[in-house]
Design a protein around this motif. Structure first.
Motif, PDB file in Angstrom:
ATOM      1  N   PRO A 253      22.636  53.080  85.420  1.00 33.58           N
ATOM      2  CA  PRO A 253      22.300  53.668  84.120  1.00 33.58           C
ATOM      3  C   PRO A 253      23.464  54.428  83.484  1.00 33.58           C
ATOM      4  N   GLY A 254      23.681  54.126  82.224  1.00 30.16           N
ATOM      5  CA  GLY A 254      24.698  54.836  81.450  1.00 30.16           C
ATOM      6  C   GLY A 254      26.090  54.277  81.599  1.00 30.16           C
ATOM      7  N   PHE A 255      26.293  53.432  82.608  1.00 37.77           N
ATOM      8  CA  PHE A 255      27.637  52.944  82.915  1.00 37.77           C
ATOM      9  C   PHE A 255      27.711  51.456  82.654  1.00 37.77           C
ATOM     10  N   SER A 256      28.669  51.065  81.814  1.00 38.64           N
ATOM     11  CA  SER A 256      28.730  49.647  81.437  1.00 38.64           C
ATOM     12  C   SER A 256      29.777  48.879  82.248  1.00 38.64           C
ATOM     13  N   GLY A 257      30.580  49.582  83.040  1.00 36.07           N
ATOM     14  CA  GLY A 257      31.657  48.909  83.757  1.00 36.07           C
ATOM     15  C   GLY A 257      31.166  48.138  84.973  1.00 36.07           C
TER      16      GLY A 257
END
Lengths: 286, 286
Positions: free
Chosen positions: A34-38
């Motif tokens: 969650p919150g992290f696109s990497g």
């Protein structure tokens, strides 16, 4: 929040992971980020970078502690077996100076601990000013395993939620910033991790036959975790809900939570409590 | 001993640094790199490599501790201000899992500590089985600063050498491997390091005006260190004398000393104390 990594974090971990009224343990995607696109490679690279930031902040906390500041940070790690509590300590706390870390693991209470109130052993291990305390399991065992196994009568564990809230309110008032991390691994990922422990002779020591027995109690544990979040995630000491099927994500997320906590203390280097020029003169002659 | 670095170490640190009848504090080259022929760049590169070896050995010690082995390692760091005790913890102990480290710093005794025998506070912080204990200062303060400042009558500190030897003999018999490191910085290098603390606002917190006063007592301290080595470097708990003007060398040397100590325990992974195939079956069904 992440600076170099701010493009990869859509929202700060401290916001998106914070437990709230809508947090449902049963619906949590434990494989999520969650919150992290990497990707994983981004996350592991960022962990090193942010670990160095954490280390710098920790040194400043330690310096202030040495100069009389009573503030501290306490990381509380709760999670089912194999959620990765040990790895969290090694790979996140491992970034900071061991002098500034006070680590305590809370297992099955000893006979002496059992004769005391459940917060007795906890109180003895609270971090001093300037330290980052780390609890591998904590007082929350007393509303988790104790509840699931009915180790005390229901009214006793029921009363503990409010006891814990009062206890933590005092802690916070006295200058401890709590970072409470509920670590969630999926039932499938847990099976894989337990199987690995049975496959590798260098992992046997981590395996305990009771871990398998506990799997039968999974639904009761999930219920106990839900109640814990519902009843002890407070304004002053919120829970953060961290999916842990991807270790790189959970470690990165907790690093960010600690950085946010330390940044919130708004630290600076302690000023000299001596006359600098005078001391320079004395040193030159010494 | 170093494997990849074995070309750079002419003789193992555990041999060349070991205090013996011929060890003279007054004649020690504190800028030296005894036994090591490499340059700073070799030393820092080797430290990373050997830090990983240390970390692997520590994990095995920890695993054995969790499986009931009562053996432990205790690193004792003694040295004048600025010798680099703090950096030693950060850069050497920082390589290993914080879960397996029990760090204790011994400052001026508290009023409560003063009311007890000098070994009381020490005994409380001895490492459990499986742990690496780290003492930043130790019971040796009671024959160093206490002797130099005459804080107790002479017969009292005189008797402590033998008390310490008896105490350590018991410790060793109970399974603790002691790695006692006497860290020696030169008077000139100490002046440089203190001056740096007065020049950098991020270092003020490390400076104490009494550090300058102590410089006037340097000869008395050297005498006290000599007596300490002469009277408490035993077969079962020898002192290692480490020149510390070059931080990279002292850190590398202590890493080697710890590796030697851990290798001496001849550890292996704890065997399974359960039926592996049976557990695999139970896990598959769980």
């Amino acid at each position: 929040m992440a600076k170099a990594g701010s493009k990869l974090w859509q929202r700060p971990a401290s916001e998106i992971l914070r437990a709230g009224p809508g947090t449902l343990v049963a619906e949590l995607d434990r494989n999520g980020t969650p919150g992290f696109s990497g990707a994983k490679s981004d996350g592991t690279a960022l962990l090193e970078e942010r670990g160095a930031v954490l280390s710098g902040l920790q040194e400043m906390l330690y310096a202030n502690g040495r100069s009389g500041d009573s503030r501290s940070v306490l990381l509380v790690l709760q999670g089912m077996d194999t959620a990765g509590k040990g790895g969290m300590v090694r790979h996140v706390i491992g970034h900071v100076d061991p002098q500034g870390v006070d680590h305590a693991a809370f297992g099955v209470p000893t006979p002496e601990e059992k004769r005391h109130h459940f917060l007795w052993r906890i109180s003895k291990r609270l971090p001093r000013g300037g330290q980052i305390g780390v609890f591998d399991r904590s007082h929350y065992e007393d509303v988790l395993v104790v509840r699931v196994h009915g180790l005390v009568p229901t009214p006793v564990w029921q009363g503990r939620y409010e006891e814990i809230n009062q206890f933590e309110r005092t802690l916070v008032a006295e200058g401890t910033t709590l970072v409470k991390v509920a670590m969630f691994v999926s039932l499938e990922e847990q099976k894989k991790r337990l199987a690995e422990r049975l496959d590798r002779p260098d992992k046997y020591w981590k395996y305990n036959p009771s871990d398998v027995d506990e799997r039968a109690l999974w639904p009761a544990y999930q219920e106990a975790y839900q109640a814990m979040l519902d009843r002890t995630s407070t304004e002053y000491a919120p829970w953060y809900v961290v999916p842990c099927d991807r270790k790189w994500y959970s470690r990165l997320a907790v690093t960010e939570l600690l950085i946010t906590a330390l940044e919130g203390l708004d630290l600076s280097w302690p000023p000299a409590d001596f006359d600098i020029e005078h001391e320079k003169g004395r040193l030159a002659d010494a």
